[in-house]
Design a protein around this motif. Structure first.
Motif, short mmCIF file in Angstrom:
data_model
loop_
_atom_site.label_atom_id
_atom_site.label_comp_id
_atom_site.label_asym_id
_atom_site.label_seq_id
_atom_site.Cartn_x
_atom_site.Cartn_y
_atom_site.Cartn_z
N TRP A 114 0.82 -1.21 0.00
CA TRP A 114 0.00 0.00 0.00
C TRP A 114 0.86 1.26 0.00
O TRP A 114 0.63 2.17 -0.77
CB TRP A 114 -0.91 0.01 1.23
N ALA A 117 2.51 1.76 -3.23
CA ALA A 117 1.56 2.07 -4.30
C ALA A 117 1.13 3.53 -4.26
O ALA A 117 0.68 4.07 -5.28
CB ALA A 117 0.35 1.16 -4.19
N LEU A 118 1.27 4.16 -3.11
CA LEU A 118 0.89 5.57 -3.01
C LEU A 118 1.65 6.44 -4.00
O LEU A 118 1.16 7.46 -4.45
CB LEU A 118 1.16 6.10 -1.59
N ARG A 119 2.89 6.03 -4.30
CA ARG A 119 3.73 6.89 -5.16
C ARG A 119 4.27 6.18 -6.39
O ARG A 119 4.85 6.82 -7.25
CB ARG A 119 4.90 7.42 -4.34
#
Lengths: 210, 210, 210, 210
Positions: A114, A117-119
């Motif tokens: 997670w 995946a944010l960036r």
DNA sequence: TATGAATGAGAGTTCATTCAT
DNA sequence: GATGAATGAACTCTCATTCAT
């Protein structure tokens, strides 16, 4: 080809090693040399097989989560009834619930996914695919149960699957963090409660109440 | 005291700056010099106020999440009915739902907290406190609604609060990751659905269906 | 083994470089980058071979002093008579006395050892070993001279060796500091005087008086 | 002037504090903030009184050694006979010999002076002055003893004083380093032995043999 | 005088990455 | 394929020094 075969093995070995190190130390604290040590090879070799540390870690994360999905999926498909399948899915999803499937590691890796995946667009896409597949599995179980008459008719299967999957995610976070108020048992009960109520069927008494 | 005041301001300023940088770059990519630049001071000063980078980031995370809680809490307490309060809480929880309260940043920070909490006992404890407080807020709203007759009687308030809070967490992850299948609207609908069904009341039609 | 060989060389090279830099700049002013430059390698490599700056400097100091001892020892053992050996030992000990053996550097390093040994147990131990070995060498010469009849019988060889060694240390400090009143020649005379009187023999006239 | 007076006090206080810190931590590890803490003032004030850290430490070193010289000198001058004076001088010079005058600290500072003097002209000069003064004191005692008939006639007083002073220095190094073979008692015996033999007199039996 | 916030110039250390062997 | 020596770019942290108050 033998060479190809061996190459593939090394790839896997390194990914395995990387996943283990990430689990242990966390993504941010994982160094190439740690992975090399874990895999029993030299750091140079890691970069012979993977173009960069970043690529390695990204692949390791999706690889590990893929592995988990496959193992879970295989287990569930073996079960005869939808009720059993759903129960098993919940059992397997609660971290620390089944002694033989701790799942704490997998959840930890999942949270690392997670954050990345944010960036990281690539990782975001991988995550979406994995998540979608997971929700589909739940939806499929529900559809099967409806066909077989085990479950009552539900308005929208996909919505229900989303709710169930998300509930599991949200609860698992707390359990995996060792929240003193949210034990594996409590999480299990909560999931069973929702499954039972939303699907209109009765689990065995022992499952629903403590 | 002027000195004390100023010192406190600097602390806050730096924490604010840190939170902003973490949001932008991610915890792992946040350097002291970034925070310094963001705060408009020299890197040396950061370590004059915080004993280490690690401590700074940890404090920044809990600080930011605390800030969010306080803002939300203040808003909600202002509303007269439990129904309105719950609706507002859900509105505010869905990342990207209300244009004036994006909340994407807060959720991103919250996920960073999770990762850190996996290995940092201190952070794990802080997280538990923050989470507990959040669940309590939901539980309080439910209790108020039950007293006022807005909600039907529910078996166990704390269990329900846990389910709702966890559902929100689980869904928010996907929304904040920009999952193409889980839009803010869909998340909102899912939360409202559960709230309505579990609490036995009817939201205005416009809330439940798109 | 080639690899082993090369590795050993690099170790030595770096220790040599470090000793040279310490001599030039002093222990406190020696930076890793100085040593790297002196050795013609990158700073990173220094820490590839030595776990820390501190360890490197400590090893460099004992290494250099060891080197000096070995060189001196080899020279002295070559001489046939105890009288010649003692004279040579004194010649070699006076900093700046023999143009071809300046010895200023070695003495400077030796003083740095003292300072470090004040607070570093490890270094204190190393220093004791080196010093003991030095005193033993003097004692051995005395014993040889006594056996051969060159020296008169002396009450306690170890005590005498201690006195001689200490006198040399105490004088060398002043000479190495460039004390205008304590020249190399004066130090040499003082040492010869004590040696002659304590051992009851006559050096050639040219040795005793300037 | 009161102001001047107070200023002088502060100077002394800071020098004292610095000397104490250097003794404890070593010259290289002494920070301005340590001195400030020890003196109970702010770091800024230190640099209000001393133009730089370097100047402060240099002054502190000579100051402390000066203090020692003055104290020793005062004590010795009080004694009636040259024999007593010399004995006292030796007693006071052996680190750890007299429980009430440990002298370990002073010797440690003295060694720090040597290291600094290797590269600092100013300090080298100060050291020479202090050392010269020390040797003169010994020479004066010898001259007094000769006049009074306590000591036999010695060829060259200054040479003898140099030898004695240097012997003391060389031995003290080892004692202060806690050399297991060179105890305070052994150093004391060695010094007394030389004094007695070179000056042709008999100390009380108890002094010479253990 | 005195404080302590603020700066800025390093310094040690880490580590991904390269490359000769 | 595999190693590990070597590099170099960061990055954290320290600390002397300055300066407004």
């Amino acid at each position: 080809m033998a060479t190809n075969r061996q190459t593939k093995d090394r790839h896997q070995e390194i990914l395995d090693a990387a996943a283990r190190v990430i689990t242990e130390r966390g993504l941010a604290e994982t160094r190439i040399s740690d992975v090399a040590e874990q895999a029993g090879v030299s750091p140079g070799l890691i970069l012979y097989y993977f173009e960069s540390k970043d690529r390695l870690l990204a692949e390791a994360l999706t690889f590990a989560n893929d592995q988990f999905y496959l193992r879970t999926s295989r287990e569930i498909r073996r079960l005869p009834s939808a009720v059993d399948q759903l129960r098993r899915l919940i059992d397997l999803s609660v971290p620390g619930y089944l002694p033989e499937y701790e799942r704490l590691d997998e959840w930890a890796l999942w949270i690392e996914v997670w954050v990345r995946a944010l960036r990281d667009k690539e990782m975001a896409k991988d995550r979406e695919v994995l998540d979608e597949r997971w929700r589909s599995q739940i939806a499929d179980i529900i559809r099967n149960g409806r066909s077989s008459g085990e479950f009552g008719s539900t308005e929208d299967v996909d919505e229900l699957a989303l709710r169930l999957a998300s509930l599991i995610d949200g609860l698992a976070i707390q359990v995996v963090m060792n929240d003193s108020k949210v034990t594996p048992e409590r999480m299990h009960r909560a999931c069973m409660h929702v499954a039972a109520h939303e699907l209109g069927f009765e689990f065995a008494k022992s499952d629903v109440s403590p």
